[in-house]
Scaffold this active site. Structure first.
Site: not given
Ligand code: 8YV
Length: 322
Positions: A233, A262, A280
């Site tokens: 994150r 983001e 991301h």
């Molecule tokens: C996804 C993520 O981009 O699973 C997660 O925590 O950061 C990513 O797999 C996001 O959650 C959905 O946009």
């Protein structure tokens, strides 16, 4: 289960939107201007919520507007945009999408590590610009001889560690606590870990507990040959301190897949040619996103079929105490 009203807090991938629409009475949140009226009208009927990173926060104020909410299905393993502790207090189940993305994100992390150290995007740009005709691409740093430190040795952190071991790179880690069943050396703080390694891989979840774990002191400890990778994150890294450290040569370079705000990425980072920046994409293959989407839908279907959640998060007391 048609008739059970399930809302989505923002755009969802087609598989999820269609899957929910087939099973439930789907109530997508309108834009911010229409949300208040929508919640006043439909809020009390909504029993399930599907949400995702990048959507509005699912906090106490929103839960107040959804008095009959039973379950929140988060698309993504990280659920820092859901106040899961608050949901837990209210007896609302929260689910996420663990396991199905572990190997994919770990693959991406290794790709980003190699891309950053060996300057792969820069080499590609060099060739396309016709510069190879004028001479070879400059020599780069190397993964050989490095020691890696992982911040957050959870499922994905362990999958990254396994890959690094296969690449001949020794691994150490820091995290909330020492894990007795893992063979890697533990360091109690990120600064201590950074001092011991020259490749720092952040793969910690977001939230207050991990906010700015990687700060100026950690970057200074990582040192002038040090490389920072972040695939967890954005909030885990103090982006301002990182820009400063990159500018000053406190560390060598960085490879990032996640950012504090983001999809906004600091212009100072974008302007640095040696840094590798991804939008991301850790889990962003069709295969893995489909698996995540299906798991989010399946959690809601399982809940409303009376079978309980499939993958409840830690803050969800399940099975619920009698
Ligand atoms: C996804 C993520 O981009 O699973 C997660 O925590 O950061 C990513 O797999 C996001 O959650 C959905 O946009």
């Amino acid at each position: 289960m048609k008739g059970v009203e399930v809302a989505t807090t923002g755009p969802m991938m087609r598989l999820v939107a269609e899957g929910l629409d087939r099973q439930f009475t789907l109530r997508p949140f309108p834009g911010p201007e229409g949300l208040d009226a929508f919640l006043a009208e439909a809020g009390p009927r909504i029993r399930g919520l599907a949400t995702s990173g990048g959507h509005r926060r699912v906090d106490a104020a929103l839960m107040d507007r959804l008095p009959n909410l039973e379950v929140i299905a988060n698309f993504g393993v990280g659920y820092d945009t859901v106040d899961a502790a608050e949901a837990g207090r209210r007896g609302i189940v929260v689910t996420n999408t663990p396991d199905v993305l572990t190997e994919e994100v770990a693959d991406l992390a290794l790709g980003l590590i190699l891309a950053t150290i060996r300057q792969l995007p820069q080499a590609d740009r060099y060739l396309r610009a016709g510069k190879w005709l004028g001479g070879p691409f400059p020599l780069t740093a190397t993964l050989r001889g490095r020691k890696a430190g992982i911040i957050g040795l959870g499922r994905i952190g362990k999958a990254i560690a396994r890959r690094l071991e296969a690449f001949g790179v020794p691994v150490a880690y820091t995290g909330r606590r020492r894990q007795p069943d893992v063979p890697y050396p533990y360091h109690a703080t990120p600064v201590e870990l950074a001092r011991a390694v020259d490749l720092l891989v952040a793969v910690a979840p977001g939230g207050a507990e991990t906010h700015h774990l990687v700060d100026a002191a950690v970057l200074a400890a990582l040192g002038p040959d040090g490389i920072l990778i972040n695939v967890g994150r954005g909030s885990v890294v103090d982006e301002g301190a990182l820009v400063e450290a990159l500018r000053a040569g406190t560390i060598l370079t960085a490879g990032l897949d996640v950012y504090e705000d983001e999809p906004r990425v600091p212009a100072a980072l974008v302007a640095m040619d040696h840094v590798v920046l991804l939008p991301h994409v850790g889990s962003a293959s069709v295969h893995t996103r489909d698996a995540m989407g299906q798991l989010a839908v399946d959690n809601l279907v399982s809940w409303f079929s009376g079978k309980g959640p499939l993958t409840p998060v830690a803050e969800t007391p399940w099975p619920r105490p009698a």
